[in-house]
Design a protein around this motif. Structure first.
Motif, PDB file in Angstrom:
ATOM      1  N   GLU A 231      14.826 -23.791 -43.274  1.00 48.76           N
ATOM      2  CA  GLU A 231      16.081 -23.691 -42.530  1.00 48.76           C
ATOM      3  C   GLU A 231      15.972 -22.642 -41.418  1.00 48.76           C
ATOM      4  N   ALA A 232      15.307 -21.534 -41.722  1.00 50.37           N
ATOM      5  CA  ALA A 232      15.145 -20.486 -40.714  1.00 50.37           C
ATOM      6  C   ALA A 232      14.308 -20.964 -39.542  1.00 50.37           C
ATOM      7  N   ARG A 233      13.371 -21.870 -39.797  1.00 50.60           N
ATOM      8  CA  ARG A 233      12.513 -22.391 -38.741  1.00 50.60           C
ATOM      9  C   ARG A 233      13.328 -23.076 -37.632  1.00 50.60           C
ATOM     10  N   HIS A 234      14.458 -23.682 -38.016  1.00 56.68           N
ATOM     11  CA  HIS A 234      15.272 -24.443 -37.068  1.00 56.68           C
ATOM     12  C   HIS A 234      16.444 -23.640 -36.522  1.00 56.68           C
ATOM     13  N   ALA A 235      16.535 -22.361 -36.898  1.00 56.15           N
ATOM     14  CA  ALA A 235      17.604 -21.514 -36.382  1.00 56.15           C
ATOM     15  C   ALA A 235      17.237 -20.999 -34.988  1.00 56.15           C
ATOM     16  N   ASP A 236      18.202 -20.372 -34.317  1.00 55.24           N
ATOM     17  CA  ASP A 236      17.927 -19.749 -33.024  1.00 55.24           C
ATOM     18  C   ASP A 236      17.145 -18.454 -33.275  1.00 55.24           C
ATOM     19  N   LEU A 237      15.882 -18.452 -32.928  1.00 52.43           N
ATOM     20  CA  LEU A 237      14.999 -17.320 -33.229  1.00 52.43           C
ATOM     21  C   LEU A 237      14.724 -16.467 -31.990  1.00 52.43           C
TER      22      LEU A 237
END
Length: 422
Positions: A231-237
């Motif tokens: 899920e973190a991979r697809h967040a705004d990073l």
């Protein structure tokens, strides 16, 4: 007496008293080796300091102090007083004077080693030593959010290789106890040794730093808001802040004017420093210890020379018969004086040889260990001008020290000669 005969006679005289002469040479040689080692260590440490970030024109961080910024951004000592906003970084990076920038984000660790969040530009633009580029001993730079690159000493100390999985820890030092176990990283590359603090670092992408902190706020995990690695991979990073960044300019002639422009940046309190200038300030602080150790080394050499004088004086009574024989075969008081000085000079020269042998033996034996554990590369180079000057000073001091017993012997043999005529 010609010089060759005088030296031959002095060597035979020393060989006759070889035990005491050898002990004197070894004692004084140890002193010389100590001073030479301190000088070489200080010189190479200064060179190692100065070559850590060669090729970088400016180092920019939150406003604090030049040495503090250099310590936490380059040497990973201490922590930043504040961060730099991503907007400020983009504004500086977009300036026409800027050729390249490399941002870094600090604050995490892995088993005591600092984690550096950055971009692949870190491996492309940063230089060390004599403008040497970084190379990979195995693998390649990070390409995925959860990829990691290891410095040489990290890989060696932990036994990690390409493909090893690792978990980052939030914070640094003894307070680093909270792990990001839900978002492990995989080693994709290992850097070749550089002899810089970067050998002790774990490198990940800025997006990786953001990913492991998406469910964190103000240094704490948000309760009940766990975000998986996928899920973190697809967040705004996109980073909100970074710790500092390196700057390379199109022209070094604009370094001072661009430094002033950053220091006067209206939207945020920033500090830009020239790494070379900050390194000189840092060395002016660290160099005090070097000067103190060097002063102790000189004191040890002086004590060794005093021991040489004491040894030669203590043997004068034992050598009275020898001096009388020399006078009987036609040696003048001046010849006796020259003989004593020649012996002292030979002891001084022997001590210099012993000191050099000890220096290069120490460099050969301790050099690889220092390079591996402390990142300090000691060069097996010939003595420089300062070391030759030191060796010359030791020989000159031995000459002066030899004049004391030589003068006593001169007066004594002269008196003995006068008594013989009476």
């Amino acid at each position: 007496m010609n010089p060759r005969a005088l030296v031959s006679l002095a060597l035979r005289s020393l060989w006759h008293r070889r035990t005491s002469a050898l002990l004197t040479v070894l004692t004084l040689g140890l002193s010389v080796g100590l001073v030479l080692s301190v000088h070489r260590l200080g010189r190479d440490a200064r060179s190692s300091f100065a070559s850590t970030v060669s090729g970088t024109d400016l180092l920019v961080g939150a406003r604090s102090g030049p040495v503090n910024l250099l310590l936490y951004a380059v040497f990973h000592v201490g922590d930043a007083t504040n961060n730099v906003s991503w907007k400020s970084y983009q504004d500086v990076a977009a300036s026409p004077e800027v050729a390249w920038t490399v941002p870094i984000s600090l604050g995490d660790s892995h088993r005591g080693f600092r984690v550096v969040g950055t971009t692949t530009g870190f491996f492309d633009h940063l230089r060390f030593g004599d403008q040497q580029a970084m190379h990979f001993s195995s693998g390649h730079a990070f390409a995925d959010v959860y990829d990691a690159v290891l410095g040489a000493r990290v890989a060696h100390a932990l036994g990690y290789t390409v493909g090893t999985s690792l978990v980052l820890t939030h914070g640094t030092g003894v307070m680093a106890t909270q792990q990001h176990a839900d978002k492990p990283f995989v080693v994709t590359g290992v850097l070749a040794p550089t002899g810089t603090p970067f050998d002790d670092s774990v490198f990940v992408g800025l997006d990786g730093i953001e990913a492991i902190h998406v469910d964190w706020q103000s240094g704490m995990r948000l309760p009940g808001q766990s975000v998986s690695a996928e899920e973190a991979r697809h967040a705004d990073l996109t980073p909100k802040t970074i710790t500092a960044f390196f700057v390379g300019l199109n022209s070094r002639l604009s370094a001072f004017s661009f430094q002033r422009a950053i220091n006067d940046y209206p939207d945020e309190a920033l500090l830009a420093v020239l790494p070379g200038v900050a390194l000189q300030q840092l060395w002016s602080i660290v160099g005090v210890a070097e000067q103190a150790i060097r002063a102790i080394g000189y004191l040890v050499v002086a004590i060794g020379l005093c021991g040489l004088v004491t040894t030669l004086l203590s043997m004068l009574n034992e050598r009275r018969r020898e001096m009388a024989v020399l006078r009987a075969v036609g040696a003048s008081p001046a010849t006796v004086f020259a003989l004593m000085v020649a012996e002292a000079l030979l002891v001084g020269l022997g001590s210099c040889v012993v000191g050099l042998v000890l220096l290069y033996a120490a460099l050969a034996l301790a050099g690889p260990w220092l390079a591996q554990t402390a990142g300090l590369r000691l060069a097996l180079a010939p003595p420089d001008a300062a070391e030759w000057a030191l060796l010359g000073l030791v020989v000159a001091s031995a000459f002066v020290a030899g004049c004391v017993p030589a003068l006593v012997a001169y007066r004594r043999t002269l008196a003995d000669g006068l008594q013989a005529r009476l």
